[in-house]
Enzyme design. Structure first.
Site, short mmCIF file in Angstrom:
data_model
loop_
_atom_site.label_atom_id
_atom_site.label_comp_id
_atom_site.label_asym_id
_atom_site.label_seq_id
_atom_site.Cartn_x
_atom_site.Cartn_y
_atom_site.Cartn_z
N THR A 18 0.83 -1.20 0.00
CA THR A 18 0.00 0.00 0.00
C THR A 18 0.87 1.26 0.00
OG1 THR A 18 -1.53 -1.25 1.40
CG2 THR A 18 -2.00 1.07 1.13
N ARG A 22 7.99 -2.56 2.69
CA ARG A 22 8.10 -2.55 4.15
C ARG A 22 8.47 -3.93 4.65
NH1 ARG A 22 3.19 0.74 6.84
NH2 ARG A 22 3.72 2.45 5.43
N SER A 113 6.34 4.25 8.18
CA SER A 113 5.19 5.00 8.67
C SER A 113 4.97 4.80 10.17
CB SER A 113 3.96 4.61 7.86
OG SER A 113 2.88 5.44 8.20
N HIS A 114 3.83 4.27 10.55
CA HIS A 114 3.45 4.14 11.95
C HIS A 114 3.91 2.84 12.58
CE1 HIS A 114 0.71 2.49 9.10
NE2 HIS A 114 0.33 1.62 10.00
N LYS A 126 10.13 4.09 0.26
CA LYS A 126 9.04 4.50 -0.64
C LYS A 126 9.65 5.32 -1.76
CE LYS A 126 6.72 6.93 2.57
NZ LYS A 126 5.57 7.72 3.07
N ASP A 279 2.23 10.48 13.16
CA ASP A 279 2.87 9.17 13.19
C ASP A 279 4.37 9.25 12.88
OD1 ASP A 279 2.65 9.80 10.49
OD2 ASP A 279 2.44 7.71 9.90
N ARG A 284 0.28 11.13 9.14
CA ARG A 284 -1.02 10.88 9.78
C ARG A 284 -1.31 11.91 10.87
NH1 ARG A 284 -2.20 4.48 10.43
NH2 ARG A 284 -1.74 3.95 8.27
N THR A 346 -7.99 2.04 -1.09
CA THR A 346 -7.11 2.41 0.02
C THR A 346 -5.69 2.72 -0.49
OG1 THR A 346 -8.34 1.07 1.57
CG2 THR A 346 -6.04 1.45 2.10
N GLU A 365 -8.41 9.57 4.34
CA GLU A 365 -8.64 8.16 4.61
C GLU A 365 -9.00 8.02 6.07
OE1 GLU A 365 -6.29 5.11 2.37
OE2 GLU A 365 -4.70 6.52 2.84
N GLU A 366 -9.77 6.96 6.35
CA GLU A 366 -10.17 6.70 7.75
C GLU A 366 -8.97 6.41 8.64
OE1 GLU A 366 -9.37 3.43 8.74
OE2 GLU A 366 -8.76 3.12 6.68
N SER A 367 -7.84 6.04 8.02
CA SER A 367 -6.66 5.63 8.77
C SER A 367 -5.83 6.84 9.19
CB SER A 367 -5.82 4.68 7.91
OG SER A 367 -5.56 5.27 6.65
N ARG A 498 -8.95 -6.15 8.15
CA ARG A 498 -9.57 -4.92 8.64
C ARG A 498 -11.07 -4.97 8.34
NH1 ARG A 498 -4.96 -2.46 9.85
NH2 ARG A 498 -3.35 -2.03 8.30
C1 G1P Z 1 -2.88 1.34 5.82
C2 G1P Z 1 -4.15 2.17 5.82
C3 G1P Z 1 -4.25 2.96 4.55
C4 G1P Z 1 -3.00 3.82 4.38
C5 G1P Z 1 -1.76 2.96 4.48
C6 G1P Z 1 -0.49 3.81 4.47
O1 G1P Z 1 -2.90 0.46 4.73
O2 G1P Z 1 -5.29 1.37 6.02
O3 G1P Z 1 -5.41 3.75 4.57
O4 G1P Z 1 -3.01 4.47 3.15
O5 G1P Z 1 -1.78 2.20 5.69
O6 G1P Z 1 -0.43 4.71 5.53
P1 G1P Z 1 -3.35 -1.08 4.85
O7 G1P Z 1 -2.47 -1.72 5.90
O8 G1P Z 1 -4.77 -1.08 5.30
O9 G1P Z 1 -3.16 -1.66 3.47
ZN ZN Z 2 2.79 7.52 7.88
#
Ligand code: G1P
Ligand code: ZN
Length: 545
Positions: A18, A22, A113-114, A126, A279, A284, A346, A365-367, A498
């Protein structure tokens, strides 16, 4: 200075997910692993787009070493100009901005990221293109293909480049410039938001913020913006020194992980007006009021509805976009404003074309991702500043602003349940079983919830016509409710399932039920359709956001 060609073996697992590639740190530390992937990125670029590069990361463990390796690869591959963030630091939004501002061919951002960092944590790479946005799928597919057939890479033999101070460095045909990671970004924020007004409200003692950088990259950015430029108290910042292991914590701004901030915001008296966190790589955001949590889906809707209250968006917005699992709250605002609303898969990369084509101003995004056309990544501090600007203009609390919003548009109660580290086969089977029933679902009434449609979301990009299939199962109950399920594309171990559940309550309703209680009947419907607990033996989700 010699450039050496080193033999490597192809890696079949270098498939960006996504958001970039990683893996565990140890995985990246395998011989030639990082070099292989970076060479694959370079090889997949058009020759005309292989001259200038931005490089930086979120400061996590292995950042320093990876930066030096990538610098040697970039010099070995003949990049003419390479910009590196001071100390090797760049937040994801700042990187997006700098690629655009300096018209670079692209950038490599080192971040998972997080996800937690440290020797046992995660690392990530990335690639963002010249637009400043994450590489689209056709580019990541090319990189993956190249990485799985590559047999050699080109690397310069050179000393490590000192990254402590801003300076320029000529190595063979390459100019390496160590640049300030913060200033350009802070300048842009100052153009978009009313710093004068916010500064005044801080000075009058009428506005207080608590900002948690979670030991990650936004600390230096937050210090420059909130303290130096806006005059907030030093004590407003929490965990503002970036640490390679993020203080052994999980740099994910949500209710499960930002506990310290939550405790501050839940104090019965003296809580700041706004609590916010970002994050690991700064894209985020989480927004809290006094004893009040704003869902990211609601946050997007509120920002869209209030765009004209802040200087950067006085002219109004042209359209909005949200990822498919994000609640439909913003759709209601778009409908009222009479602007377009797009539903994308997503991942931020899907917003790129819509932004480049001038179809949308805001997206989210909801995330915990919110952003606008100012760059091509989601932007944590941008969202925090937007809320701060709104609080300064409206002189109402976060809760009052959100309540007023619900009274106008109604409320989309929303929750996301994550089941982590599941056996991949079981998780895939669960989704496949539901997939197999999809066509028979419309018309079915489960405990009063009537399914109006069900599908596996397929997105056709309206700009380039490209198709992205299998982006998650949607069970739709008309305007009333939705259940969405998909497998994560960012995990590094097992499978993460999810489940996204939302239900609408019109403006005339109570609007103040606790979310889990309001959604309980729909969650039961969900377990009937998708027996997660039954099939996995879990008693409940690992994380609820
Ligand atoms: C998750 C989030 C998605 C976001 C991505 C990168 O991806 O759900 O919205 O864009 O991290 O920060 P997922 O693990 O669901 O594929
Ligand atoms: Zn991030």
């Amino acid at each position: 200075m010699p450039v050496r060609t080193i033999s490597t073996q192809p890696y079949a697992d270098q498939k960006p997910g996504t958001s970039g590639l990683r893996k565990r740190v140890a995985h990246f530390q395998q011989p030639h692993y990082l070099e292989n992937f970076v060479q694959a990125i370079f090889d997949s670029l058009e020759p005309a787009r292989r001259n200038t590069l931005l490089l930086g990361g979120d400061g996590r463990y292995f950042n320093d070493e990876a930066i030096q390796t990538i610098l040697r690869l970039a010099v070995g591959n003949g990049f003419r100009r390479i910009l590196v963030g001071q100390h090797g630091y760049l937040s994801t939004p700042a990187a997006s901005l700098l690629i655009r501002r300096y018209q670079l061919d692209g950038g490599i951002i080192l971040s998972a990221s997080h996800n937690p960092g440290g020797p046992d944590g995660d690392f990530g790479v990335k690639f963002n293109t010249h637009s400043g946005g994450p590489a689209p799928e056709k580019v990541t597919a090319r990189i993956h293909q190249r990485a799985s057939s590559l047999t050699q890479y080109r690397i310069a033999e050179m000393e490590p480049v000192p990254l402590q101070d801003c300076h320029s460095w000529q190595v063979a045909d390459s100019r390496i410039e160590v640049i300030d990671s913060v200033q350009d970004y802070a300048d842009l924020m100052q153009e978009l938001f009313d710093f004068e007004l916010i500064r005044q409200r801080f000075a009058e003692g009428q506005l207080h913020i608590a900002y948690d950088a979670m030991h990650a990259i936004t600390g230096p950015y937050a210090r420059e913006i909130f303290v130096n430029r806006l005059g907030a108290a030093q004590a407003s910042l929490l965990n503002a020194a970036p640490k390679p292991d993020f203080g052994e914590a999980h740099p994910d701004p949500n209710l499960a992980h930002a506990r310290q901030l939550q405790a501050i915001m839940n104090q019965s008296s003296g809580a700041p007006d706004l609590g916010a966190a970002s994050d690991g790589d700064g894209d985020r955001n989480m927004i809290l009021g006094q004893g009040f949590f704003v869902t990211p889906s609601d946050s997007l809707a509120v920002l869209a509805a209030n765009a004209q209250q802040v200087p950067g968006y006085r002219e109004g917005i042209v359209g909005v976009a949200r990822s498919m699992p994000t609640s439909r709250a913003v759709d209601r605002v778009a409908a009222q404003l009479g602007v377009a609303c797009y539903e994308t898969p997503t991942g931020w990369k899907f917003f790129g074309n819509l932004l480049d084509d001038g179809r949308i101003t805001f997206c989210g995004e909801e995330s915990f991702g919110t952003g606008s056309a100012h760059i091509r990544e989601k932007d944590g501090l941008w969202a925090v500043l937007f809320w701060l600007n709104l609080l300064a203009v409206r002189r109402e609390s976060v809760a009052e602003i959100v309540m007023a919003h619900w009274r106008e548009y109604g409320r989309d109660y929303y929750t996301r349940h994550d089941y982590e580290n599941l056996d991949s086969r079981i998780a895939e089977q669960l989704v496949a079983d539901l997939q197999a029933q999809l066509t028979s679902l419309p018309g079915r009434n489960i405990n009063g919830f009537v399914i109006t449609s069900a599908d596996n979301f397929c997105y056709k990009d309206p700009v380039d016509g490209s198709l992205s299939e299998h982006q998650g199962l949607r069970i739709i109950f008309g305007e009333q409710a939705r259940i969405v399920v998909r497998l994560s594309g960012t995990g590094t171990e097992g499978a993460t399932l999810r489940l996204y559940v939302e239900q609408y309550e019109p403006p005339e309703g109570e609007l103040i039920e606790p979310t889990e209680r309001f959604l309980q009947p729909l969650l039961a419907v969900s377990e009937t359709l998708l027996p997660i607990c039954h099939k996995t033996g879990r008693v409940g989700p690992d994380v609820i956001t």
